[in-house]
Design a protein around this motif. Structure first.
Motif, PDB file in Angstrom:
ATOM      1  N   VAL A 154     -13.874 -35.496 -13.033  1.00  0.00           N
ATOM      2  CA  VAL A 154     -12.854 -36.105 -12.848  1.00  0.00           C
ATOM      3  C   VAL A 154     -12.198 -37.643 -13.190  1.00  0.00           C
ATOM      4  CG1 VAL A 154     -12.741 -34.642 -10.642  1.00  0.00           C
ATOM      5  CG2 VAL A 154     -12.721 -37.393 -10.429  1.00  0.00           C
ATOM      6  N   ALA A 155     -11.031 -37.666 -13.975  1.00  0.00           N
ATOM      7  CA  ALA A 155     -11.099 -39.485 -14.497  1.00  0.00           C
ATOM      8  C   ALA A 155      -9.460 -39.027 -14.036  1.00  0.00           C
ATOM      9  CB  ALA A 155     -10.359 -38.438 -16.084  1.00  0.00           C
ATOM     10  N   ALA A 183      -7.539 -35.337 -14.875  1.00  0.00           N
ATOM     11  CA  ALA A 183      -7.879 -34.013 -15.367  1.00  0.00           C
ATOM     12  C   ALA A 183      -9.058 -34.616 -15.383  1.00  0.00           C
ATOM     13  CB  ALA A 183      -8.401 -34.828 -17.545  1.00  0.00           C
ATOM     14  N   VAL A 184      -9.523 -32.770 -15.915  1.00  0.00           N
ATOM     15  CA  VAL A 184     -11.455 -32.762 -15.596  1.00  0.00           C
ATOM     16  C   VAL A 184     -11.653 -31.729 -16.341  1.00  0.00           C
ATOM     17  CG1 VAL A 184     -11.693 -30.678 -13.824  1.00  0.00           C
ATOM     18  CG2 VAL A 184      -9.425 -31.999 -13.253  1.00  0.00           C
ATOM     19  N   GLY A 185     -12.751 -31.975 -16.421  1.00  0.00           N
ATOM     20  CA  GLY A 185     -13.578 -31.288 -17.359  1.00  0.00           C
ATOM     21  C   GLY A 185     -15.243 -30.645 -17.221  1.00  0.00           C
ATOM     22  N   VAL A 186     -15.171 -29.915 -17.536  1.00  0.00           N
ATOM     23  CA  VAL A 186     -17.374 -29.142 -17.379  1.00  0.00           C
ATOM     24  C   VAL A 186     -18.231 -30.750 -17.428  1.00  0.00           C
ATOM     25  CG1 VAL A 186     -18.700 -27.856 -17.565  1.00  0.00           C
ATOM     26  CG2 VAL A 186     -16.923 -26.759 -18.077  1.00  0.00           C
ATOM     27  N   GLU A 239     -15.189 -34.123 -22.359  1.00  0.00           N
ATOM     28  CA  GLU A 239     -13.972 -33.066 -22.015  1.00  0.00           C
ATOM     29  C   GLU A 239     -12.727 -33.840 -21.512  1.00  0.00           C
ATOM     30  OE1 GLU A 239     -13.513 -28.545 -20.688  1.00  0.00           O
ATOM     31  OE2 GLU A 239     -15.001 -29.173 -20.057  1.00  0.00           O
ATOM     32  N   ALA A 240     -13.601 -34.263 -19.693  1.00  0.00           N
ATOM     33  CA  ALA A 240     -12.731 -34.430 -19.263  1.00  0.00           C
ATOM     34  C   ALA A 240     -12.008 -36.034 -19.755  1.00  0.00           C
ATOM     35  CB  ALA A 240     -12.685 -35.591 -17.643  1.00  0.00           C
ATOM     36  N   ASP A 293      -5.447 -36.944 -23.495  1.00  0.00           N
ATOM     37  CA  ASP A 293      -4.342 -36.406 -24.143  1.00  0.00           C
ATOM     38  C   ASP A 293      -3.145 -35.947 -23.423  1.00  0.00           C
ATOM     39  OD1 ASP A 293      -6.266 -35.094 -26.232  1.00  0.00           O
ATOM     40  OD2 ASP A 293      -6.573 -33.104 -25.285  1.00  0.00           O
ATOM     41  N   ALA A 294      -3.977 -36.444 -22.005  1.00  0.00           N
ATOM     42  CA  ALA A 294      -2.109 -36.301 -21.090  1.00  0.00           C
ATOM     43  C   ALA A 294      -1.528 -37.575 -21.620  1.00  0.00           C
ATOM     44  CB  ALA A 294      -2.650 -36.138 -19.559  1.00  0.00           C
TER      45      ALA A 294
END
Length: 99
Positions: A48-49, A57-60, A64-65, A71-72
């Protein structure tokens, strides 16, 4: 980027553990651990960010996170951590001296 800090008197820090040094990231890390039970319920095993205590943001993967967070909200400083019960091990490479 995170840097390794020395422990303050009375604080135990495992060798090789990276701790944030930027004041915003120190506060985000405090919030992360404060809300860890809630984060585990929803994001266990994911990265998680956090920005101002909110998951942005969340990523695997960590990358990615971080990419999704950028990007957001481009350029915003965020803390990225893996949501899990235990501290993640630090991979180390042994360097051998060759005579």
């Amino acid at each position: 980027m995170q840097q390794t800090l020395n422990a303050t008197p009375g604080e135990h820090v495992e060798p090789g553990v990276c701790r944030p040094v930027h004041p915003k990231l120190i506060e985000e890390e405090r919030r992360f651990y404060h809300h860890l039970p809630e984060l585990l319920a929803e994001y266990q095993g994911k990265y998680v960010a956090l920005d101002r205590g909110h998951v942005v943001a969340v990523g695997v993967t960590e990358v990615e996170a971080l990419t999704r967070a950028d990007d957001a909200a481009p350029g915003v400083l965020v803390l990225v951590r893996k949501v899990q019960n235990e501290c993640e091990g630090v991979e180390r490479l042994r360097i051998l001296s060759i005579p």
